[in-house]
Design a protein around this motif. Structure first.
Motif, PDB file in Angstrom:
ATOM      1  N   UNK A 130       0.825  -1.193   0.000  1.00 39.39           N
ATOM      2  CA  UNK A 130       0.000   0.000   0.000  1.00 39.39           C
ATOM      3  C   UNK A 130       0.871   1.260   0.000  1.00 39.39           C
ATOM      4  N   UNK A 131       1.932   1.282   0.779  1.00 38.10           N
ATOM      5  CA  UNK A 131       2.822   2.445   0.829  1.00 38.10           C
ATOM      6  C   UNK A 131       3.503   2.666  -0.510  1.00 38.10           C
ATOM      7  N   UNK A 132       3.841   1.580  -1.183  1.00 39.32           N
ATOM      8  CA  UNK A 132       4.469   1.687  -2.502  1.00 39.32           C
ATOM      9  C   UNK A 132       3.515   2.361  -3.485  1.00 39.32           C
ATOM     10  N   UNK A 133       2.256   1.963  -3.458  1.00 39.36           N
ATOM     11  CA  UNK A 133       1.257   2.567  -4.343  1.00 39.36           C
ATOM     12  C   UNK A 133       1.081   4.051  -4.043  1.00 39.36           C
ATOM     13  N   UNK A 134       1.028   4.393  -2.770  1.00 35.88           N
ATOM     14  CA  UNK A 134       0.866   5.802  -2.389  1.00 35.88           C
ATOM     15  C   UNK A 134       2.064   6.640  -2.832  1.00 35.88           C
ATOM     16  N   UNK A 135       3.267   6.130  -2.591  1.00 39.13           N
ATOM     17  CA  UNK A 135       4.475   6.879  -2.954  1.00 39.13           C
ATOM     18  C   UNK A 135       4.582   7.033  -4.475  1.00 39.13           C
ATOM     19  N   UNK A 136       4.325   5.948  -5.188  1.00 40.26           N
ATOM     20  CA  UNK A 136       4.435   5.998  -6.643  1.00 40.26           C
ATOM     21  C   UNK A 136       3.421   6.920  -7.287  1.00 40.26           C
ATOM     22  N   UNK A 137       2.199   6.895  -6.803  1.00 43.52           N
ATOM     23  CA  UNK A 137       1.173   7.754  -7.389  1.00 43.52           C
ATOM     24  C   UNK A 137       1.348   9.204  -6.953  1.00 43.52           C
ATOM     25  N   UNK A 138       1.842   9.422  -5.751  1.00 43.71           N
ATOM     26  CA  UNK A 138       2.095  10.784  -5.283  1.00 43.71           C
ATOM     27  C   UNK A 138       3.198  11.433  -6.098  1.00 43.71           C
ATOM     28  N   UNK A 139       4.170  10.645  -6.477  1.00 41.15           N
ATOM     29  CA  UNK A 139       5.270  11.156  -7.299  1.00 41.15           C
ATOM     30  C   UNK A 139       4.716  11.708  -8.611  1.00 41.15           C
ATOM     31  N   UNK A 140       3.887  10.927  -9.269  1.00 39.15           N
ATOM     32  CA  UNK A 140       3.300  11.366 -10.528  1.00 39.15           C
ATOM     33  C   UNK A 140       2.406  12.586 -10.365  1.00 39.15           C
ATOM     34  N   UNK A 141       1.610  12.601  -9.312  1.00 39.22           N
ATOM     35  CA  UNK A 141       0.709  13.725  -9.075  1.00 39.22           C
ATOM     36  C   UNK A 141       1.489  15.010  -8.833  1.00 39.22           C
ATOM     37  N   UNK A 142       2.568  14.928  -8.070  1.00 37.36           N
ATOM     38  CA  UNK A 142       3.369  16.121  -7.802  1.00 37.36           C
ATOM     39  C   UNK A 142       4.097  16.616  -9.040  1.00 37.36           C
ATOM     40  N   UNK A 143       4.493  15.716  -9.902  1.00 37.10           N
ATOM     41  CA  UNK A 143       5.124  16.141 -11.153  1.00 37.10           C
ATOM     42  C   UNK A 143       4.108  16.826 -12.070  1.00 37.10           C
ATOM     43  N   UNK A 144       2.881  16.356 -12.063  1.00 35.02           N
ATOM     44  CA  UNK A 144       1.830  17.028 -12.833  1.00 35.02           C
ATOM     45  C   UNK A 144       1.597  18.438 -12.289  1.00 35.02           C
ATOM     46  N   UNK A 145       1.584  18.578 -10.970  1.00 34.19           N
ATOM     47  CA  UNK A 145       1.425  19.897 -10.367  1.00 34.19           C
ATOM     48  C   UNK A 145       2.621  20.790 -10.672  1.00 34.19           C
ATOM     49  N   UNK A 146       3.812  20.209 -10.705  1.00 29.24           N
ATOM     50  CA  UNK A 146       5.026  20.988 -11.001  1.00 29.24           C
ATOM     51  C   UNK A 146       4.948  21.603 -12.394  1.00 29.24           C
ATOM     52  N   UNK A 147       4.385  20.861 -13.344  1.00 32.44           N
ATOM     53  CA  UNK A 147       4.270  21.378 -14.714  1.00 32.44           C
ATOM     54  C   UNK A 147       3.421  22.640 -14.759  1.00 32.44           C
TER      55      UNK A 147
END
Length: 85
Positions: A1-18
């Motif tokens: 579960x932590x792996x899923x949260x970390x992996x998806x959070x990474x993508x979400x934050x990169x989308x916000x960074x754009x």
């Protein structure tokens, strides 16, 4: 579960960074994504070491390591350009 949260959070934050409102905002989101990427990398290494998964996780561990390296480079270069201004 932590792996899923970390992996998806990474993508979400990169989308916000754009869509960052400033270079500082962009860097902040990238730094958060980097932290999440490191966490995902940790969980993948832990799963691989525990032999609790029947799949070969080596390609995922390598990919996570490459993503961390890419984000580290992006952050260093973007930070350097702020300092030079």
């Amino acid at each position: 579960m932590q792996l899923l949260k970390a992996g998806t959070s990474m993508g979400a934050n990169l989308e916000e960074a754009k869509a960052g409102q400033s270079r500082a905002d962009f860097l902040s989101k990238c730094r958060i994504a980097l932290k999440e990427g490191r966490e995902a990398h940790y969980w993948l290494r832990l799963l691989k070491a525990s032999d609790s998964c029947n799949e070969d996780l080596s390609p995922l561990v390598d990919e996570a390591n490459q993503l961390v390296a890419i984000l580290t480079t992006i952050i260093k270069k973007a930070s350097f350009s702020i300092i030079r201004k």
